[in-house]
Enzyme design. Structure first.
Site, PDB file in Angstrom:
ATOM      1  N   LYS A  10      54.213  14.257  89.361  1.00  0.00           N
ATOM      2  CA  LYS A  10      54.013  12.962  88.720  1.00  0.00           C
ATOM      3  C   LYS A  10      55.026  12.760  87.597  1.00  0.00           C
ATOM      4  CE  LYS A  10      51.027  12.230  85.442  1.00  0.00           C
ATOM      5  NZ  LYS A  10      49.859  11.951  84.573  1.00  0.00           N
ATOM      6  N   SER A 156      54.412  14.236  74.046  1.00  0.00           N
ATOM      7  CA  SER A 156      55.864  14.274  74.211  1.00  0.00           C
ATOM      8  C   SER A 156      56.368  13.026  74.920  1.00  0.00           C
ATOM      9  CB  SER A 156      56.258  15.519  75.011  1.00  0.00           C
ATOM     10  OG  SER A 156      55.708  15.458  76.320  1.00  0.00           O
ATOM     11  N   ASP A 296      48.212  20.510  79.962  1.00  0.00           N
ATOM     12  CA  ASP A 296      47.577  19.866  81.116  1.00  0.00           C
ATOM     13  C   ASP A 296      46.838  20.864  81.993  1.00  0.00           C
ATOM     14  OD1 ASP A 296      48.151  17.245  80.569  1.00  0.00           O
ATOM     15  OD2 ASP A 296      49.851  17.080  81.934  1.00  0.00           O
ATOM     16  N   LYS A 323      43.837  12.499  75.914  1.00  0.00           N
ATOM     17  CA  LYS A 323      44.303  12.293  77.285  1.00  0.00           C
ATOM     18  C   LYS A 323      43.396  11.245  77.949  1.00  0.00           C
ATOM     19  CE  LYS A 323      47.596  15.502  77.373  1.00  0.00           C
ATOM     20  NZ  LYS A 323      48.999  15.241  77.755  1.00  0.00           N
TER      21      LYS A 323
END
Length: 411
Positions: A10, A156, A296, A323
Protein backbone atom coordinates in the site's frame (compact mmCIF):
# COMPACT_ATOMS: atom_id res chain seq x y z
CA UNK A 1 6.31 -24.78 3.44
CA UNK A 2 3.61 -22.43 2.14
CA UNK A 3 4.43 -19.76 -0.42
CA UNK A 4 1.96 -16.96 0.30
CA UNK A 5 0.88 -14.57 -2.46
CA UNK A 6 0.89 -11.23 -0.63
CA UNK A 7 -0.54 -8.28 -2.60
CA UNK A 8 1.47 -5.19 -3.46
CA UNK A 9 2.54 -2.68 -0.86
CA UNK A 10 0.00 0.00 0.00
CA UNK A 11 2.76 2.44 0.96
CA UNK A 12 4.69 1.87 -2.25
CA UNK A 13 1.57 2.01 -4.44
CA UNK A 14 0.44 5.33 -2.95
CA UNK A 15 3.87 6.92 -3.38
CA UNK A 16 4.16 5.56 -6.91
CA UNK A 17 0.78 7.07 -7.83
CA UNK A 18 1.91 10.50 -6.59
CA UNK A 19 5.29 10.27 -8.33
CA UNK A 20 3.77 9.12 -11.60
CA UNK A 21 1.22 11.94 -11.50
CA UNK A 22 3.98 14.49 -10.87
CA UNK A 23 6.38 13.11 -13.49
CA UNK A 24 6.93 14.26 -17.06
CA UNK A 25 5.56 11.47 -19.25
CA UNK A 26 3.59 8.26 -18.74
CA UNK A 27 4.64 5.83 -16.01
CA UNK A 28 3.68 2.16 -15.67
CA UNK A 29 3.14 0.73 -12.17
CA UNK A 30 3.54 -3.06 -12.17
CA UNK A 31 1.50 -5.24 -9.77
CA UNK A 32 0.13 -2.33 -7.72
CA UNK A 33 -2.12 -3.01 -4.77
CA UNK A 34 -5.82 -2.89 -5.58
CA UNK A 35 -7.62 -2.12 -2.32
CA UNK A 36 -10.07 0.45 -1.05
CA UNK A 37 -7.23 2.82 -0.09
CA UNK A 38 -5.37 2.66 -3.39
CA UNK A 39 -8.58 2.71 -5.43
CA UNK A 40 -9.54 5.87 -3.55
CA UNK A 41 -6.13 7.42 -4.26
CA UNK A 42 -6.35 6.61 -7.98
CA UNK A 43 -9.90 7.97 -8.11
CA UNK A 44 -8.64 11.15 -6.43
CA UNK A 45 -6.08 11.60 -9.21
CA UNK A 46 -8.84 11.18 -11.81
CA UNK A 47 -10.91 13.81 -10.03
CA UNK A 48 -7.93 16.16 -10.24
CA UNK A 49 -7.75 15.62 -13.98
CA UNK A 50 -4.91 13.13 -14.27
CA UNK A 51 -5.14 10.33 -16.81
CA UNK A 52 -5.14 6.95 -15.04
CA UNK A 53 -5.52 3.73 -17.06
CA UNK A 54 -5.89 0.59 -14.99
CA UNK A 55 -5.48 -3.00 -16.11
CA UNK A 56 -5.28 -5.97 -13.70
CA UNK A 57 -1.48 -6.01 -13.34
CA UNK A 58 -0.40 -2.60 -14.60
CA UNK A 59 -1.60 0.96 -14.06
CA UNK A 60 -0.48 3.72 -16.43
CA UNK A 61 -0.50 7.31 -15.24
CA UNK A 62 0.18 10.31 -17.46
CA UNK A 63 1.94 12.89 -15.35
CA UNK A 64 1.51 16.65 -15.16
CA UNK A 65 4.46 18.47 -13.51
CA UNK A 66 2.34 21.65 -13.56
CA UNK A 67 -0.28 20.10 -11.29
CA UNK A 68 -3.95 19.11 -11.71
CA UNK A 69 -5.52 19.42 -15.15
CA UNK A 70 -8.79 20.86 -13.88
CA UNK A 71 -9.40 24.28 -12.26
CA UNK A 72 -11.55 22.85 -9.48
CA UNK A 73 -12.31 19.47 -7.98
CA UNK A 74 -13.99 17.80 -5.02
CA UNK A 75 -11.97 14.79 -3.86
CA UNK A 76 -13.29 12.16 -1.45
CA UNK A 77 -10.39 10.30 0.18
CA UNK A 78 -12.47 7.53 1.83
CA UNK A 79 -10.51 6.03 4.77
CA UNK A 80 -7.12 6.55 3.12
CA UNK A 81 -4.62 8.60 5.09
CA UNK A 82 -2.18 8.51 2.17
CA UNK A 83 -4.75 10.11 -0.14
CA UNK A 84 -5.87 12.62 2.50
CA UNK A 85 -2.29 13.68 3.25
CA UNK A 86 -0.53 13.33 -0.12
CA UNK A 87 -3.12 14.68 -2.56
CA UNK A 88 -3.52 18.17 -1.01
CA UNK A 89 0.26 18.64 -1.33
CA UNK A 90 0.09 17.56 -4.98
CA UNK A 91 -2.86 19.86 -5.68
CA UNK A 92 -1.09 22.81 -4.05
CA UNK A 93 1.49 22.69 -6.85
CA UNK A 94 -1.21 23.49 -9.41
CA UNK A 95 -3.60 26.35 -10.04
CA UNK A 96 -7.20 26.07 -8.94
CA UNK A 97 -9.54 25.33 -6.05
CA UNK A 98 -9.50 21.81 -4.65
CA UNK A 99 -11.59 20.45 -1.80
CA UNK A 100 -10.69 17.28 0.11
CA UNK A 101 -13.00 15.31 2.39
CA UNK A 102 -13.00 11.78 3.77
CA UNK A 103 -14.85 9.26 5.91
CA UNK A 104 -15.76 10.00 9.51
CA UNK A 105 -12.86 7.78 10.57
CA UNK A 106 -10.35 9.75 8.47
CA UNK A 107 -11.86 13.07 9.54
CA UNK A 108 -10.85 12.19 13.11
CA UNK A 109 -7.21 11.68 12.14
CA UNK A 110 -4.87 14.69 12.18
CA UNK A 111 -3.50 16.55 9.16
CA UNK A 112 -2.40 19.70 11.03
CA UNK A 113 1.39 19.22 10.69
CA UNK A 114 1.01 19.03 6.91
CA UNK A 115 -1.47 21.86 6.48
CA UNK A 116 0.54 24.09 8.82
CA UNK A 117 3.63 23.46 6.70
CA UNK A 118 1.74 24.19 3.47
CA UNK A 119 0.47 27.46 4.92
CA UNK A 120 4.01 28.43 5.89
CA UNK A 121 4.89 27.92 2.21
CA UNK A 122 2.22 30.42 1.24
CA UNK A 123 -0.62 28.04 0.39
CA UNK A 124 -4.14 29.41 0.83
CA UNK A 125 -5.71 26.55 2.80
CA UNK A 126 -8.89 26.42 4.88
CA UNK A 127 -10.17 23.77 7.28
CA UNK A 128 -13.95 23.85 6.93
CA UNK A 129 -14.82 22.37 10.31
CA UNK A 130 -12.31 21.28 12.96
CA UNK A 131 -8.93 22.98 12.60
CA UNK A 132 -6.24 20.50 11.63
CA UNK A 133 -8.71 17.98 10.21
CA UNK A 134 -10.56 17.27 6.98
CA UNK A 135 -12.54 18.60 5.18
CA UNK A 136 -10.18 21.22 3.78
CA UNK A 137 -9.94 23.40 0.70
CA UNK A 138 -6.75 24.38 -1.10
CA UNK A 139 -6.77 27.47 -3.33
CA UNK A 140 -3.63 26.69 -5.29
CA UNK A 141 -1.36 29.10 -7.12
CA UNK A 142 1.78 27.02 -7.49
CA UNK A 143 4.44 26.40 -4.87
CA UNK A 144 7.44 28.66 -4.53
CA UNK A 145 9.20 26.50 -1.94
CA UNK A 146 11.79 27.57 0.60
CA UNK A 147 12.67 26.45 4.12
CA UNK A 148 10.26 25.05 6.72
CA UNK A 149 10.30 23.20 10.02
CA UNK A 150 8.16 20.11 10.59
CA UNK A 151 7.20 17.98 13.59
CA UNK A 152 6.72 14.47 12.16
CA UNK A 153 6.19 12.85 15.57
CA UNK A 154 2.59 11.77 14.83
CA UNK A 155 3.17 10.36 11.36
CA UNK A 156 5.94 10.16 8.79
CA UNK A 157 3.29 10.72 6.11
CA UNK A 158 3.40 14.48 6.67
CA UNK A 159 7.10 14.55 5.86
CA UNK A 160 6.61 12.22 2.89
CA UNK A 161 3.89 14.44 1.40
CA UNK A 162 6.20 17.46 1.53
CA UNK A 163 9.22 15.56 0.21
CA UNK A 164 7.17 14.27 -2.72
CA UNK A 165 5.93 17.78 -3.53
CA UNK A 166 9.36 19.40 -3.16
CA UNK A 167 10.57 18.88 -6.75
CA UNK A 168 7.39 20.65 -7.99
CA UNK A 169 8.36 23.83 -6.13
CA UNK A 170 10.08 26.64 -8.02
CA UNK A 171 12.88 26.99 -5.47
CA UNK A 172 12.92 23.43 -4.13
CA UNK A 173 12.46 22.74 -0.43
CA UNK A 174 14.43 22.49 2.81
CA UNK A 175 12.65 20.66 5.63
CA UNK A 176 14.09 20.66 9.14
CA UNK A 177 12.52 17.78 11.08
CA UNK A 178 12.20 18.09 14.86
CA UNK A 179 10.77 14.61 15.53
CA UNK A 180 10.13 11.56 13.37
CA UNK A 181 8.32 8.26 13.77
CA UNK A 182 8.35 5.36 11.32
CA UNK A 183 11.63 6.53 9.78
CA UNK A 184 11.86 3.51 7.42
CA UNK A 185 8.79 4.83 5.59
CA UNK A 186 10.72 8.00 4.80
CA UNK A 187 13.53 5.86 3.41
CA UNK A 188 10.95 4.26 1.08
CA UNK A 189 10.00 7.73 -0.10
CA UNK A 190 13.60 8.80 -0.75
CA UNK A 191 14.42 5.58 -2.62
CA UNK A 192 11.34 5.91 -4.82
CA UNK A 193 12.01 9.58 -5.55
CA UNK A 194 15.46 8.50 -6.69
CA UNK A 195 13.90 5.99 -9.10
CA UNK A 196 11.80 8.82 -10.56
CA UNK A 197 14.89 11.00 -11.04
CA UNK A 198 15.18 13.15 -7.90
CA UNK A 199 18.00 12.85 -5.34
CA UNK A 200 17.23 14.25 -1.89
CA UNK A 201 20.20 15.08 0.32
CA UNK A 202 20.40 15.38 4.10
CA UNK A 203 22.21 17.93 6.21
CA UNK A 204 21.82 16.69 9.77
CA UNK A 205 18.12 16.93 10.59
CA UNK A 206 17.34 18.82 7.37
CA UNK A 207 16.15 17.28 4.09
CA UNK A 208 17.12 19.23 0.97
CA UNK A 209 14.88 18.65 -2.07
CA UNK A 210 15.93 20.09 -5.45
CA UNK A 211 13.46 21.57 -7.94
CA UNK A 212 14.68 19.24 -10.66
CA UNK A 213 11.35 17.58 -11.51
CA UNK A 214 10.46 13.92 -11.94
CA UNK A 215 10.79 11.70 -15.00
CA UNK A 216 8.33 8.95 -15.84
CA UNK A 217 9.44 5.37 -15.20
CA UNK A 218 8.37 1.74 -15.27
CA UNK A 219 8.00 0.81 -11.60
CA UNK A 220 7.43 -2.66 -10.04
CA UNK A 221 5.56 -2.61 -6.70
CA UNK A 222 6.94 -5.06 -4.13
CA UNK A 223 4.63 -7.13 -1.85
CA UNK A 224 3.31 -5.43 1.27
CA UNK A 225 5.58 -6.16 4.25
CA UNK A 226 2.95 -5.13 6.82
CA UNK A 227 0.51 -7.61 5.28
CA UNK A 228 3.22 -10.27 5.17
CA UNK A 229 3.59 -9.90 8.95
CA UNK A 230 0.30 -11.75 9.50
CA UNK A 231 1.49 -14.83 7.65
CA UNK A 232 4.92 -14.73 9.27
CA UNK A 233 3.31 -14.44 12.71
CA UNK A 234 0.91 -17.27 11.87
CA UNK A 235 3.83 -19.54 10.92
CA UNK A 236 5.63 -18.71 14.17
CA UNK A 237 2.46 -19.37 16.16
CA UNK A 238 1.43 -22.58 14.42
CA UNK A 239 4.86 -24.17 14.10
CA UNK A 240 4.64 -24.05 10.31
CA UNK A 241 6.61 -22.33 7.56
CA UNK A 242 5.61 -19.35 5.38
CA UNK A 243 7.53 -17.82 2.49
CA UNK A 244 6.79 -14.50 0.83
CA UNK A 245 8.51 -14.02 -2.50
CA UNK A 246 9.49 -10.55 -3.66
CA UNK A 247 10.47 -9.46 -0.13
CA UNK A 248 14.16 -10.03 0.47
CA UNK A 249 17.33 -8.37 1.62
CA UNK A 250 16.85 -5.42 -0.74
CA UNK A 251 13.21 -4.74 0.17
CA UNK A 252 12.31 -1.08 0.61
CA UNK A 253 9.87 -1.57 3.46
CA UNK A 254 11.05 -1.32 7.03
CA UNK A 255 8.15 -3.46 8.27
CA UNK A 256 10.04 -6.51 7.05
CA UNK A 257 11.97 -5.91 10.29
CA UNK A 258 9.05 -7.62 12.06
CA UNK A 259 10.66 -10.95 11.22
CA UNK A 260 13.61 -9.98 13.42
CA UNK A 261 11.17 -9.64 16.33
CA UNK A 262 9.92 -13.16 15.58
CA UNK A 263 13.53 -14.36 15.42
CA UNK A 264 14.15 -12.92 18.90
CA UNK A 265 11.07 -14.81 20.10
CA UNK A 266 12.44 -18.11 18.83
CA UNK A 267 11.28 -18.50 15.22
CA UNK A 268 13.68 -19.48 12.46
CA UNK A 269 14.04 -16.70 9.90
CA UNK A 270 15.70 -16.82 6.50
CA UNK A 271 16.00 -13.62 4.45
CA UNK A 272 17.20 -14.32 0.93
CA UNK A 273 17.85 -12.03 -1.99
CA UNK A 274 14.23 -12.11 -3.16
CA UNK A 275 12.23 -14.00 -0.53
CA UNK A 276 11.78 -14.30 3.23
CA UNK A 277 10.78 -17.43 5.13
CA UNK A 278 9.67 -17.75 8.75
CA UNK A 279 9.38 -21.16 10.39
CA UNK A 280 7.83 -21.72 13.80
CA UNK A 281 9.84 -23.79 16.25
CA UNK A 282 7.08 -24.59 18.72
CA UNK A 283 8.03 -21.87 21.18
CA UNK A 284 7.67 -18.11 21.53
CA UNK A 285 9.75 -16.26 24.10
CA UNK A 286 8.69 -13.08 25.86
CA UNK A 287 10.62 -9.91 25.13
CA UNK A 288 10.72 -6.14 25.36
CA UNK A 289 10.83 -4.45 21.97
CA UNK A 290 10.83 -0.87 20.66
CA UNK A 291 8.49 -0.79 17.66
CA UNK A 292 8.64 2.94 16.86
CA UNK A 293 9.91 2.26 13.35
CA UNK A 294 7.60 -0.70 12.60
CA UNK A 295 4.50 0.40 14.51
CA UNK A 296 2.02 -0.91 11.92
CA UNK A 297 3.02 -4.40 13.02
CA UNK A 298 2.39 -3.67 16.70
CA UNK A 299 -1.12 -5.24 16.60
CA UNK A 300 0.31 -8.36 14.95
CA UNK A 301 2.68 -8.89 17.85
CA UNK A 302 0.13 -7.88 20.50
CA UNK A 303 -2.41 -10.42 19.25
CA UNK A 304 0.00 -13.38 19.46
CA UNK A 305 1.79 -12.16 22.60
CA UNK A 306 -0.29 -14.21 25.10
CA UNK A 307 1.20 -17.39 23.62
CA UNK A 308 4.76 -16.38 24.57
CA UNK A 309 6.39 -17.98 27.61
CA UNK A 310 6.96 -14.62 29.28
CA UNK A 311 5.65 -11.04 29.18
CA UNK A 312 5.74 -9.15 25.88
CA UNK A 313 6.29 -5.42 26.30
CA UNK A 314 5.98 -3.17 23.23
CA UNK A 315 7.38 0.33 23.65
CA UNK A 316 7.48 3.71 21.86
CA UNK A 317 4.26 3.26 19.87
CA UNK A 318 2.29 6.39 20.80
CA UNK A 319 1.56 7.10 17.15
CA UNK A 320 -0.57 3.92 16.98
CA UNK A 321 -3.14 5.85 19.00
CA UNK A 322 -3.87 8.12 16.00
CA UNK A 323 -4.30 5.48 13.30
CA UNK A 324 -7.62 4.14 11.99
CA UNK A 325 -8.44 3.73 15.66
CA UNK A 326 -6.50 3.92 18.92
CA UNK A 327 -4.75 0.66 18.13
CA UNK A 328 -2.97 0.42 21.44
CA UNK A 329 -6.21 0.57 23.41
CA UNK A 330 -8.06 -1.59 20.86
CA UNK A 331 -5.48 -4.36 21.29
CA UNK A 332 -5.61 -4.05 25.07
CA UNK A 333 -9.42 -4.13 25.14
CA UNK A 334 -9.65 -7.19 22.88
CA UNK A 335 -7.01 -9.08 24.82
CA UNK A 336 -8.88 -8.35 28.07
CA UNK A 337 -12.07 -9.65 26.43
CA UNK A 338 -10.13 -12.87 25.92
CA UNK A 339 -9.17 -12.97 29.59
CA UNK A 340 -5.55 -11.91 29.07
CA UNK A 341 -3.78 -9.68 31.60
CA UNK A 342 -2.69 -6.41 29.94
CA UNK A 343 -1.20 -3.12 31.13
CA UNK A 344 -0.85 0.04 29.04
CA UNK A 345 0.75 3.45 29.25
CA UNK A 346 0.93 6.49 26.99
CA UNK A 347 3.16 4.76 24.45
CA UNK A 348 3.48 1.14 25.59
CA UNK A 349 1.57 -2.08 26.15
CA UNK A 350 2.61 -5.10 28.21
CA UNK A 351 0.90 -8.45 27.74
CA UNK A 352 1.21 -11.34 30.17
CA UNK A 353 1.22 -15.01 29.10
CA UNK A 354 -2.15 -16.71 29.16
CA UNK A 355 -4.63 -18.89 27.33
CA UNK A 356 -6.97 -16.56 25.44
CA UNK A 357 -10.62 -17.52 25.58
CA UNK A 358 -12.93 -17.34 22.57
CA UNK A 359 -14.48 -13.89 22.42
CA UNK A 360 -15.97 -11.32 20.10
CA UNK A 361 -13.25 -9.05 18.70
CA UNK A 362 -14.05 -5.35 18.23
CA UNK A 363 -12.29 -4.36 15.00
CA UNK A 364 -13.13 -0.63 15.22
CA UNK A 365 -13.24 -0.64 11.43
CA UNK A 366 -9.46 -1.18 11.44
CA UNK A 367 -8.02 -3.68 8.97
CA UNK A 368 -4.93 -4.31 11.10
CA UNK A 369 -6.95 -5.24 14.19
CA UNK A 370 -9.05 -7.64 12.12
CA UNK A 371 -6.08 -9.35 10.48
CA UNK A 372 -4.00 -9.54 13.67
CA UNK A 373 -6.68 -11.25 15.73
CA UNK A 374 -7.44 -13.57 12.81
CA UNK A 375 -3.87 -14.81 13.21
CA UNK A 376 -4.30 -15.33 16.95
CA UNK A 377 -7.51 -17.29 16.24
CA UNK A 378 -5.27 -20.13 15.03
CA UNK A 379 -4.88 -20.97 18.71
CA UNK A 380 -8.23 -19.63 19.92
CA UNK A 381 -11.11 -21.39 18.12
CA UNK A 382 -14.41 -19.56 18.34
CA UNK A 383 -12.95 -16.09 17.86
CA UNK A 384 -15.47 -13.86 16.04
CA UNK A 385 -14.68 -10.53 14.35
CA UNK A 386 -17.43 -7.92 14.47
CA UNK A 387 -16.35 -6.40 11.13
CA UNK A 388 -14.37 -8.88 9.03
CA UNK A 389 -14.98 -6.85 5.87
CA UNK A 390 -12.83 -3.93 7.05
CA UNK A 391 -9.80 -5.77 5.59
CA UNK A 392 -10.83 -4.34 2.20
CA UNK A 393 -8.81 -1.26 3.07
CA UNK A 394 -5.54 -3.04 2.20
CA UNK A 395 -6.25 -6.73 1.45
CA UNK A 396 -9.78 -7.51 0.25
CA UNK A 397 -8.95 -11.21 -0.18
CA UNK A 398 -7.25 -11.67 3.19
CA UNK A 399 -9.72 -14.09 4.75
CA UNK A 400 -9.74 -16.36 1.69
CA UNK A 401 -5.93 -16.41 1.39
CA UNK A 402 -5.51 -16.97 5.13
CA UNK A 403 -8.05 -19.82 5.09
CA UNK A 404 -6.20 -21.44 2.19
CA UNK A 405 -2.92 -21.16 4.08
CA UNK A 406 -4.46 -22.74 7.18
CA UNK A 407 -5.82 -25.59 5.06
CA UNK A 408 -2.42 -26.16 3.50
CA UNK A 409 -0.87 -26.28 6.98
CA UNK A 410 -3.65 -28.52 8.31
CA UNK A 411 -4.42 -26.24 11.27
Amino acid sequence: MSVVAVPGSKSVTARALFLAAAADGTSALRRPLLSDDTDGFAEGLVRLGYRVEREPDVWRITGRPAGPAVPEADVYCRDAATAARFLPALAAAGHGTYRFDASAQMRRRPVAPLTGALRSLGVDLTHEEAEGHLPLTVVADGLKGGAIELDAGLSSQFLTALLLAGPLMAEGLRIRVTDLVSAPYVEITLAMMRRFGVEVTREGDTFVVPSSGYRATDYPVEPDASTASYFFAAAALAGRSATVEGLGADALQGDLGFVEVLRRMGADVEIGTDATTVTGTGRLSGLTVNMRDISDTMPTLAAIAPFADGPVRIEDVYNTRVKECDRLEACADNLRRQGVEVATGRDWIEIRPGVPAAAGIACHGDHRIAMSFSVAALRTPGTVLDDPGCVKKTFPGFHEVFAATRAEWGV
